[in-house]
Design a protein around this motif. Sequence first.
Motif, PDB file in Angstrom:
ATOM      1  N   GLY A 129       0.960   4.056  -2.981  1.00 41.17           N
ATOM      2  CA  GLY A 129       0.707   5.351  -2.364  1.00 41.17           C
ATOM      3  C   GLY A 129       1.883   6.393  -2.993  1.00 41.17           C
ATOM      4  O   GLY A 129       1.567   7.429  -3.284  1.00 41.17           O
ATOM      5  N   LEU A 140       1.381   6.874  -6.629  1.00 46.58           N
ATOM      6  CA  LEU A 140       0.229   7.557  -6.982  1.00 46.58           C
ATOM      7  C   LEU A 140       0.749   9.190  -6.602  1.00 46.58           C
ATOM      8  O   LEU A 140       0.211  10.152  -7.376  1.00 46.58           O
ATOM      9  CB  LEU A 140      -0.938   7.189  -6.245  1.00 46.58           C
ATOM     10  CG  LEU A 140      -1.578   6.073  -6.651  1.00 46.58           C
ATOM     11  CD1 LEU A 140      -2.667   5.400  -5.888  1.00 46.58           C
ATOM     12  CD2 LEU A 140      -1.922   6.228  -8.150  1.00 46.58           C
ATOM     13  N   ALA A 141       1.216   9.253  -5.568  1.00 48.41           N
ATOM     14  CA  ALA A 141       1.587  10.756  -5.007  1.00 48.41           C
ATOM     15  C   ALA A 141       2.593  11.246  -6.094  1.00 48.41           C
ATOM     16  O   ALA A 141       2.544  12.724  -6.379  1.00 48.41           O
ATOM     17  CB  ALA A 141       2.004  10.773  -3.577  1.00 48.41           C
ATOM     18  N   SER A 148       0.714  -1.205   0.027  1.00 43.87           N
ATOM     19  CA  SER A 148       0.233  -0.070  -0.010  1.00 43.87           C
ATOM     20  C   SER A 148       0.976   1.219  -0.091  1.00 43.87           C
ATOM     21  O   SER A 148       0.772   2.173  -0.654  1.00 43.87           O
ATOM     22  CB  SER A 148      -0.930   0.223   1.112  1.00 43.87           C
ATOM     23  OG  SER A 148      -0.935  -0.734   2.218  1.00 43.87           O
ATOM     24  N   HIS A 149       2.005   1.237   0.819  1.00 41.99           N
ATOM     25  CA  HIS A 149       2.696   2.603   0.749  1.00 41.99           C
ATOM     26  C   HIS A 149       3.455   2.637  -0.643  1.00 41.99           C
ATOM     27  O   HIS A 149       3.824   3.717  -1.084  1.00 41.99           O
ATOM     28  CB  HIS A 149       3.838   2.342   1.965  1.00 41.99           C
ATOM     29  CG  HIS A 149       3.323   2.570   3.409  1.00 41.99           C
ATOM     30  ND1 HIS A 149       3.011   1.515   4.255  1.00 41.99           N
ATOM     31  CD2 HIS A 149       3.206   3.868   3.863  1.00 41.99           C
ATOM     32  CE1 HIS A 149       2.005   2.193   5.130  1.00 41.99           C
ATOM     33  NE2 HIS A 149       2.420   3.699   4.862  1.00 41.99           N
TER      34      HIS A 149
END
Length: 146
Positions: free
Chosen positions: A91, A94-95, A87-88
């Motif tokens: 993330g 995506l960021a 998930s990180h």
Amino acid sequence: MFVAESKRLTHQGAKRIMATALELAGQAKIAISCAIVDAGGHVILVERMDGGRFHTVHSCTTKAVCAASNRRPTTAKGAAGQDLDVSHAIGLALAAGPERWTAMEGGVPVLVDRECIGGVGVSGGDWETDLRIAKMAVESIGANWE
């Protein structure tokens, strides 16, 4: 001081890196894609070998951009060196933008006198082979990746 001198990766340097990467891939009997970017992440060269899968063009470019931006090899570790769970890692991608960050190995910066002048991304083999080819390709012009 308001102006700084900086080095840059030349087209000839990028061509030497590319030739080395393609030669090493041939020796390993794999078809890769390789991207070489400047310090700002702009593509200088990109090639896909005969038999290379088309998605590897995108992944090698992302690896090269990420390595140049972070000034370190691409890896599943965060900025502080901590291991990232899925998930990180998603993330972060995506960021930063899906074309700017990846946790996949195979991207290395091109460093000269500790200054980042570009990045190299290799995709098409297993991650260990991609990374080995990228490192050796950078070294072929007398530059470092760490």
